[in-house]
Write an enzyme that holds these catalytic residues in place. Sequence first.
Site, PDB file in Angstrom:
ATOM      1  N   ASP A 176      67.274  30.042  31.688  1.00 47.18           N
ATOM      2  CA  ASP A 176      67.301  30.190  30.514  1.00 47.18           C
ATOM      3  C   ASP A 176      68.582  29.528  29.954  1.00 47.18           C
ATOM      4  O   ASP A 176      68.377  28.839  29.502  1.00 47.18           O
ATOM      5  CB  ASP A 176      67.540  31.664  29.585  1.00 47.18           C
ATOM      6  N   ASP A 204      77.400  39.824  33.195  1.00 52.42           N
ATOM      7  CA  ASP A 204      76.369  40.419  34.098  1.00 52.42           C
ATOM      8  C   ASP A 204      76.483  41.297  35.247  1.00 52.42           C
ATOM      9  O   ASP A 204      76.206  41.674  35.464  1.00 52.42           O
ATOM     10  CB  ASP A 204      74.985  39.903  33.271  1.00 52.42           C
TER      11      ASP A 204
END
Length: 889
Positions: free
Chosen positions: A71, A481
């Site tokens: 992404d 993350d």
Amino acid sequence: MRRTRILTAVLALAAGLLAGTPPALAADTGPDVTLAAESYTWKNARIDGGGFVPGIVFNRTEKDLAYARTDIGGAYRWAESTQTWTPLLDSVGWADWGHTGVVSLASDSVDPDNVYAAVGTYTNSWDPGNGAVLRSADRGASWQKTDLPFKLGGNMPGRGMGERLAVDPNRNSVLYLGAPSGKGLWRSTDSGVTWSQVTNFPNVGNYVQDASDTSGYASDNQGIVWVTFDEATGSSGTATQTIYVGVADLQNAVYRSTDGGATWSRLAGQPTGYLAHKGVLDAENGYLYLAYSDKGGPYDGGKGRLFRYATATGTWTDISPVAEADTYYGFSGLTVDRQNPGTVMATAYSSWWPDTQIFRSTDSGGTWTKAWDYTSYPNRANRYTMDVSSSPWLTWGANPSPPEQTPKLGWMTESLEIDPFDSNRMMYGTGATVYGTENLTNWDSGAQFTIKPMVKGLEETAVNDLASPPSGAPLLSALGDVGGFRHTDLTTVPSMMFTSPNFTSTTSLDYAESNPNTVVRVGNLDSGPHVAFSTDNGANWFAGTDPSGVSGGGTVAAAADGSRFVWSPAGTGVQYTTGFGSSWSASSGIPAGAIVESDRVDPMTFYGFTSGKFYVSTDGGATFTVSSATGLPSGGSVRFKALPGVEGDVWLAGGASDGAYGLWHSTDGGATFTKLSTVQEADTIGFGKAASGASYQTLYTSAKIAGVRGIFRSTDRGATWTRINDDAHQWGWTGATITGDPRVYGRVYVSTNGRGVIYGDTSDTGGGDGGGDGGGGTDPTPTGACAVTYSIVNQWSGGFQADVKLTNTGTSAWSGWSLGWTFPNGQTVSQIWNAAHTQSGAAVTATNVGWNANVAAGSSVGFGFTGSWSGTNAEPAAFKLGEQSCTVS
């Protein structure tokens, strides 16, 4: 685990991420800038994965040809011989940083050399650029681009649906692209060169995740989400007649054309109340399979169904493996075994707890089995075993209670593909990695199949901060993350990310310059502390205590001797502490949100910056005084660092294109700053080992110098600069952080927003930069000895990529160069970078471009190219620099 990656990108953008246009400044009257060329080798500090992989695409006609899209981190091609992924979009530059987001990818089954990528990261204002379709005739080794009149959203809601881009399997000059934001369906009839809207397509979509979101992120119409051809309705060279299109519309999700796209209609009898995430067609049995969810994903989804549509009769059959009332997830990952088309698999992509679920049917959806079942709750029986020894951090250092297990089977599992040539091989993407198996059919016999990471070479972390201490581990990283890692070996995946606590994203870290075993990091966590300390160089950690009001990590600084810390967290003002943060006190004289750093010599001196003002504390962070320095950037994004070993030596980089922008230097602890006239724009600053004979550390920056954007190095305090990357290695946005290595001359660690930590090593032995005027146009008349290394770094059917390193082994500098050779097998250069070229028959001449004309004695210049070949692809045996024969190694 991808939620925080959106925030990472947004914060970076809000801080002035994009600065690709020249600032409105007076003409530079400073000295000329040296842009000497040099050979650098670029690699990733291995993490393996670390982000969401929403798409995996196998070519249907060539074995072992597969691609993955990410992404925010570009696209990759699978290399079967090494079982690794090759990055394909590292050439995306600063001005087009959004094109590292890949919303869809298509591999041409008629001509497998062709591959297409629809790129663009955000459809709202966060990405100011429009999307594009990239096309490659050499499997992604090089690309041509067609800009689109609208944006695409590789990191937008709904990005796991697809594929939105598709090549007609019978007439491969025809492609379709589903657009978001109400822009409709688009078609190309010339192999992706030009595109036009299919104006008679009846539905542009209407589903939005959250209509109340004023940022435009969650409120964007997710649009046209997939295109699927029924290859049985065409023949070679004739356009496929039946085309299915998925639309983000809960009541009208699937449309069809039976006349090659001339007319379209809503597919009768379809289920409503759901979005069709995937539409996969089995032409052999005449079934279109559809995976439905009530939400767009990739995080949300509370209900879902699987349906089978009989293309000959128009019959719909609900083939869901569980009752609707028993779903708490949507379905998305969907695949058919092309060797045995009655075998179908699907995923419960949004089953976050206790695990994702994978379903398998061998009778076209009549009956199903699960990857795992409950025996007696909370105990589970798995049809699989997991081996994460190659990426051990995938356990997250967790020890969950049943029914959770570690490592998890996955989450956000929107891509699932069975190899069309091998029923035993399956790959699927998660929010952190690519998993796969090579004995999948054990599932059907009752034996366990083995799942392993199949992600080597695919690096997808967003980098917030980097540190390279003078002793201990060479690299400490702060990542989105996955928190961050301590690399003791850059070529080996670390055993675990930072734990105790596990931040979802680490926003800043620092070490004590004279005591590198003392390390501090701060970050984001839904529930828990936001600061942690280590006394063994980051190997082990313990949590500190938050001051009242902290809501996020912010920035942090360690005193030079590790005796105290200053923290500027989100949610409250700047704080300071002695010891390891058992209690904090508010700093005075400095605004909340300021960036903080420490002097690298005086443990009582700390610095801060915000909104054009520089702040200094000489009492350990208790009080700050604003400096009288003027002319510093008041807008955009700013980063600064103090030089190790020199008290009061501070470098500041940043700004915005509509104001002050560049690189500043202070030698008096921030009391005054001097702007370097040699640097137009700079976004980062870092330090590394000094060059041989130099007394000052080497500077590194991501900057624009002499009109060129790149990664630059200076060994003479910024008087002259060397661009050390090239056009094939740009990695989009590199503006978060940079650092050199204090132990290895020339080594630099570069941050990316989705391609992980890049590090570069030089062929230079440390002689430093200098010489030349950085211009072009001189006749290439080098004299003296030369050496050439010619390397084929990638090869495929009919094509190859080569790197050439040219070294000046003489005693005088070159002010231009021209290298000639003859291909032994008639190879042809297709595209070249970091050089210009001419070719006549088999004879090729490569010459310098403007910025790499000057090559000092003992230095090297590198360039690369892609080419075509047939029969054999032998390397040239001889090279000449003008009339001078070069040594070939």
